[in-house]
Design a protein around this motif. Structure first.
Motif, PDB file in Angstrom:
ATOM      1  N   UNK A   1       0.645  -9.864   3.014  1.00 28.11           N
ATOM      2  CA  UNK A   1       1.664  -8.986   3.567  1.00 28.11           C
ATOM      3  C   UNK A   1       2.930  -9.011   2.747  1.00 28.11           C
ATOM      4  N   UNK A   2       3.262 -10.208   2.275  1.00 21.91           N
ATOM      5  CA  UNK A   2       4.521 -10.331   1.558  1.00 21.91           C
ATOM      6  C   UNK A   2       4.546  -9.462   0.313  1.00 21.91           C
ATOM      7  N   UNK A   3       3.375  -9.227  -0.275  1.00 19.80           N
ATOM      8  CA  UNK A   3       3.359  -8.406  -1.488  1.00 19.80           C
ATOM      9  C   UNK A   3       3.330  -6.918  -1.157  1.00 19.80           C
ATOM     10  N   UNK A   4       3.254  -6.603   0.131  1.00 15.99           N
ATOM     11  CA  UNK A   4       3.313  -5.216   0.595  1.00 15.99           C
ATOM     12  C   UNK A   4       2.352  -4.313  -0.154  1.00 15.99           C
ATOM     13  N   UNK A   5       1.128  -4.758  -0.245  1.00 19.15           N
ATOM     14  CA  UNK A   5       0.126  -3.980  -0.967  1.00 19.15           C
ATOM     15  C   UNK A   5      -0.807  -3.270   0.002  1.00 19.15           C
ATOM     16  N   UNK A   6      -1.460  -2.276  -0.479  1.00 23.10           N
ATOM     17  CA  UNK A   6      -2.550  -1.680   0.276  1.00 23.10           C
ATOM     18  C   UNK A   6      -3.845  -2.186  -0.333  1.00 23.10           C
ATOM     19  N   UNK A   7      -4.700  -2.753   0.466  1.00 22.63           N
ATOM     20  CA  UNK A   7      -6.024  -3.063  -0.047  1.00 22.63           C
ATOM     21  C   UNK A   7      -7.037  -2.534   0.945  1.00 22.63           C
TER      22      UNK A   7
ATOM     23  N   UNK B   1      -2.778   7.207   9.053  1.00 25.30           N
ATOM     24  CA  UNK B   1      -1.937   6.960  10.241  1.00 25.30           C
ATOM     25  C   UNK B   1      -0.851   5.949   9.928  1.00 25.30           C
ATOM     26  N   UNK B   2      -1.258   4.863   9.260  1.00 22.11           N
ATOM     27  CA  UNK B   2      -0.297   3.791   8.955  1.00 22.11           C
ATOM     28  C   UNK B   2       0.794   4.316   8.028  1.00 22.11           C
ATOM     29  N   UNK B   3       0.385   5.061   7.007  1.00 27.35           N
ATOM     30  CA  UNK B   3       1.372   5.565   6.043  1.00 27.35           C
ATOM     31  C   UNK B   3       2.359   6.525   6.696  1.00 27.35           C
ATOM     32  N   UNK B   4       1.849   7.308   7.654  1.00 29.84           N
ATOM     33  CA  UNK B   4       2.730   8.303   8.288  1.00 29.84           C
ATOM     34  C   UNK B   4       3.828   7.633   9.120  1.00 29.84           C
ATOM     35  N   UNK B   5       3.609   6.363   9.462  1.00 25.24           N
ATOM     36  CA  UNK B   5       4.596   5.674  10.300  1.00 25.24           C
ATOM     37  C   UNK B   5       5.693   4.990   9.488  1.00 25.24           C
ATOM     38  N   UNK B   6       5.485   4.887   8.182  1.00 30.19           N
ATOM     39  CA  UNK B   6       6.467   4.144   7.377  1.00 30.19           C
ATOM     40  C   UNK B   6       7.794   4.892   7.308  1.00 30.19           C
ATOM     41  N   UNK B   7       8.879   4.139   7.360  1.00 24.76           N
ATOM     42  CA  UNK B   7      10.201   4.747   7.348  1.00 24.76           C
ATOM     43  C   UNK B   7      10.846   4.547   5.966  1.00 24.76           C
ATOM     44  N   UNK B   8      11.107   5.669   5.289  1.00 27.91           N
ATOM     45  CA  UNK B   8      11.623   5.618   3.910  1.00 27.91           C
ATOM     46  C   UNK B   8      12.987   4.933   3.818  1.00 27.91           C
ATOM     47  N   UNK B   9      13.820   5.167   4.827  1.00 28.80           N
ATOM     48  CA  UNK B   9      15.166   4.556   4.810  1.00 28.80           C
ATOM     49  C   UNK B   9      15.078   3.038   4.901  1.00 28.80           C
ATOM     50  N   UNK B  10      14.182   2.583   5.782  1.00 32.70           N
ATOM     51  CA  UNK B  10      14.018   1.133   5.947  1.00 32.70           C
ATOM     52  C   UNK B  10      13.435   0.515   4.676  1.00 32.70           C
ATOM     53  N   UNK B  11      12.499   1.236   4.050  1.00 27.11           N
ATOM     54  CA  UNK B  11      11.919   0.739   2.791  1.00 27.11           C
ATOM     55  C   UNK B  11      13.017   0.628   1.737  1.00 27.11           C
TER      56      UNK B  11
ATOM     57  N   UNK C   1       8.593   0.268  10.801  1.00 26.49           N
ATOM     58  CA  UNK C   1       7.522   0.002   9.822  1.00 26.49           C
ATOM     59  C   UNK C   1       7.959   0.271   8.381  1.00 26.49           C
ATOM     60  N   UNK C   2       7.714  -0.694   7.520  1.00 28.06           N
ATOM     61  CA  UNK C   2       8.101  -0.531   6.104  1.00 28.06           C
ATOM     62  C   UNK C   2       6.916  -0.637   5.151  1.00 28.06           C
ATOM     63  N   UNK C   3       5.827  -1.200   5.601  1.00 28.83           N
ATOM     64  CA  UNK C   3       4.648  -1.285   4.733  1.00 28.83           C
ATOM     65  C   UNK C   3       3.415  -1.436   5.606  1.00 28.83           C
ATOM     66  N   UNK C   4       2.281  -1.048   5.043  1.00 34.05           N
ATOM     67  CA  UNK C   4       1.046  -1.170   5.828  1.00 34.05           C
ATOM     68  C   UNK C   4      -0.100  -1.553   4.919  1.00 34.05           C
ATOM     69  N   UNK C   5      -1.081  -2.122   5.533  1.00 34.13           N
ATOM     70  CA  UNK C   5      -2.229  -2.581   4.779  1.00 34.13           C
ATOM     71  C   UNK C   5      -3.464  -2.337   5.650  1.00 34.13           C
ATOM     72  N   UNK C   6      -4.460  -1.716   5.077  1.00 36.83           N
ATOM     73  CA  UNK C   6      -5.689  -1.497   5.846  1.00 36.83           C
ATOM     74  C   UNK C   6      -6.819  -2.249   5.148  1.00 36.83           C
ATOM     75  N   UNK C   7      -7.510  -3.082   5.882  1.00 41.70           N
ATOM     76  CA  UNK C   7      -8.596  -3.855   5.275  1.00 41.70           C
ATOM     77  C   UNK C   7      -9.802  -3.850   6.193  1.00 41.70           C
ATOM     78  N   UNK C   8     -10.971  -3.830   5.567  1.00 39.37           N
ATOM     79  CA  UNK C   8     -12.193  -3.949   6.368  1.00 39.37           C
ATOM     80  C   UNK C   8     -12.608  -5.415   6.343  1.00 39.37           C
ATOM     81  N   UNK C   9     -12.647  -6.016   7.495  1.00 41.12           N
ATOM     82  CA  UNK C   9     -12.970  -7.441   7.583  1.00 41.12           C
ATOM     83  C   UNK C   9     -14.225  -7.567   8.423  1.00 41.12           C
ATOM     84  N   UNK C  10     -15.269  -8.036   7.801  1.00 44.81           N
ATOM     85  CA  UNK C  10     -16.554  -8.046   8.501  1.00 44.81           C
ATOM     86  C   UNK C  10     -17.271  -9.368   8.263  1.00 44.81           C
ATOM     87  N   UNK C  11     -16.886 -10.373   9.024  1.00 44.87           N
ATOM     88  CA  UNK C  11     -17.492 -11.699   8.862  1.00 44.87           C
ATOM     89  C   UNK C  11     -18.510 -12.005   9.955  1.00 44.87           C
TER      90      UNK C  11
END
Lengths: 285, 324
Positions: B20-26, B63-73, B119-129
């Motif tokens: 999360x700290x690196x604010x990446x999308x994976x 959906x996640x990207x649409x929620x990000x706020x440019x001013x906050x970023x 919201x300032x960043x989002x990350x979507x991951x498929x986790x299937x353990x």
């Protein structure tokens, strides 16, 4: 407006905070150095070649992809020959300070009870959230290449490429890349803070009785917090350490010399910290 | 390929939080086959399942990207610039960056006075353990209960990770209650010449962004894919349709066993509805109407189960913000 604080207690607290922060940073640096030392460059190259192969497939360059896979396989064969008994080879590492746990014992107790009831109700999503709020640690995460399966995946992809099955080959490579095995090591922060308290107590034991007592009390609280957060909770050494601190507190109050017992306690603490922070491999399902 | 597939599935261990700290999308995708379906149908289902999972992942990302706020970023970017300026010894530059950050945040606070998280960043991951084997799931669940009673929380965390099968959206939020105070305090410390303290305050503010999560259970995605595929096969291949319906019920049960809204009464209703469909397919009855109704109900159930987990629900807040 900007009134400066000159209260000696505040100054002492600030100094302690700064020292704590410095020690935590040192420990993080130590964890980072350790983690980086264990990364194997041959394995890193094998991963890079796997990515090169995928890129070559995307560009329609099968021959180039095969060459990249040959190089990857070559590196992996050397690794297998070098470490025949090794299951995983580290390819990258990350160290993070995760400090989400509250300091307040009652709040922790409340969260612990909530965890038990949510687990009991099979509400695992909430349980996960609650469990994550009891984390206070320097976490080293190591990403490992699984030697038992990764080389086979490279060979399988090469075979598929030779048969013209480029999409299947790419899928095999992507799957191999996305299934690196993660292992974690957690260094509990409250235990580290207790260790720092004892270190500070050693430094002032002869000159500041009140300060020493305060630090010893902090150390006991941090020790209790570590246990409450579930780090090796059942370990019998917690009770021994607590008792040892209480004994020294008594000696300080009685104006006895405490340099030696404090040094011994510090040694015990350091070895306990190392033991608790042992590697916890990610378990397969 | 299946042997790798199976083995790798057992070993899949993804990390989410620490990235999360690196604010990446994976967004790694791990598709899983459906055990109850015959081999000749397996590839077809695998493909449609992969497509369905990918579609769901894309939807989650959009959906996640649409929620990000440019001013906050931008405010966070300015905070990072301030830290960089402090490190270069450029105090004035740092103060200027903090002024810009504070200005942006003040506007946000004025604009959304009731909002706690932006919201300032989002990350979507498929986790299937999670295993597909119910006995294994049961065993892990019992182990989780055992370690939870023993208060071995690190072990509980690890075991619970083995029961995850979801598309996870993690949203990193700027806490409006605390962040502005931090930038103002840092500016004050810089004015007082307390450079290190100011940097510490800013680093702390950056490291205390709040993460909220939303999970779309993969077994439910799979059950939905089974249902859709069964509809297309109901007329021409009754046996395959039956097997898919059976698998859909198994996936529903798995979702429940993995703890996704486990106590929800709708699970039983779906199980019954699918059983009815199985009977109708067997009796060569027309199933189009029943399928359509079931699909509709299933979609709304899926959306309900996939709601944000934490009470500090960023998506709902973002929705509220848009309505303001």
């Amino acid at each position: 407006m900007n009134a400066q604080t000159s209260n000696p207690q505040d100054n002492r607290d600030q100094q302690e905070d700064a020292r704590n922060q410095q020690e935590i940073d040192n420990e993080r640096q130590k964890a980072t150095d350790e983690a980086q030392r264990c990364v194997d460059q041959e394995a890193v190259s094998a991963l890079k070649e796997t990515r090169n192969a995928i890129n070559a497939i995307d560009q329609g360059n099968t021959q180039e992809a095969l060459q990249a896979l040959e190089r990857a396989t070559g590196k992996l064969e050397i690794l297998v020959a070098r470490y025949p008994e090794l299951g995983f080879v580290p390819v990258s590492a990350q160290v993070n300070i995760i400090d989400l746990a509250p300091d307040d014992s009652n709040e922790i107790e409340q969260i612990r009870n909530q965890i038990k009831s949510t687990v009991n109700e099979d509400d695992f999503r909430t349980a996960r959230q609650l469990l994550n709020s009891l984390v206070s640690e320097i976490r080293t995460t190591i990403f490992n290449l699984p030697l038992a399966t990764y080389p086979d995946a490279m060979k399988e992809a090469a075979r598929l490429l030779n048969e013209g099955k480029t999409d299947e080959a790419k899928t095999v490579l992507q799957l191999a890349l996305s299934t690196l095995v993660v292992t974690e090591v957690a260094r509990p922060l409250p235990l580290l803070r207790a260790d720092i308290d004892i270190m500070s107590a050693v430094a002032i034991a002869d000159s500041d009785r009140e300060g020493t007592l305060r630090l010893l009390e902090d150390a006991r609280n941090h020790l209790r917090l570590t246990q409450q957060l579930g780090y090796a909770k059942g370990d019998p050494e917690y009770a021994e350490l607590e008792q040892a601190i209480q004994d020294i507190e008594r000696q300080v109050r009685a104006n006895e010399r405490t340099a030696d017992p404090l040094s011994r306690l510090l040694e015990k603490f350091s070895s306990f910290f190392k033991r608790i922070s042992g590697t916890a491999p990610a378990q397969p399902a | 390929m299946n042997q790798y597939h199976r083995f790798f599935r057992r070993l899949q261990v993804l990390f989410v939080g620490i990235l999360f700290s690196s604010l990446l999308f994976i967004a790694p995708v791990h598709a899983v086959g459906s055990a109850a379906v015959s081999p000749e149908r397996l590839n077809q289902l695998d493909t449609s399942l992969q497509q369905e999972i990918e579609k769901e992942r894309q939807q989650a990302t959009a959906e996640a990207e649409s929620k990000l706020d440019r001013e906050a970023i931008a405010a966070i970017e300015e905070t990072k610039k301030a830290i960089a300026a402090i490190e270069r010894g450029k105090t004035q530059e740092a103060i200027a960056a903090l002024e810009r950050a504070t200005g942006k945040i003040d506007i946000l606070v004025a604009q959304y006075p009731k909002l706690a998280l932006i919201p300032v960043a989002a990350q979507v991951a498929i986790i299937d353990f999670a295993p597909q084997d119910f006995n294994l799931v049961e065993r892990i669940r019992n182990q989780v209960k055992g370690v939870a009673i023993a208060e071995d929380f690190p072990a509980a965390r690890e075991l619970l990770n083995n029961l995850i099968s979801e598309i996870r959206t993690a949203i990193v939020n700027l806490p409006l209650e605390r962040y502005p105070d931090a930038t103002k305090q840092a500016a004050r410390l810089l004015n007082e010449g307390k450079i290190d303290e100011a940097k510490g305050v800013l680093q702390l503010a950056l490291s205390t962004l709040v993460v909220t999560e939303q999970a779309r259970p993969l077994p439910l995605v799979k059950a939905h894919t089974d249902l859709v595929t069964a509809v297309t096969l109901a007329e021409k291949d009754r046996d395959a349709a039956q097997r898919l319906l059976e698998d859909a019920r198994a996936q529903l049960k798995l979702a429940q066993e993995l703890g996704y809204a486990r106590g929800d009464r709708e699970y039983a209703a779906f199980d019954k509805a699918i059983k009815n469909l199985e009977r109708q397919v067997k009796a060569r009855e027309n199933t189009a109407g029943a399928f359509a109704k079931l699909q509709e109900q299933f979609s709304s159930f899926f959306n309900r189960v996939s709601e944000v987990v934490k009470p500090g629900d960023s998506s709902n807040r973002a929705e509220a913000r848009r309505r303001d």
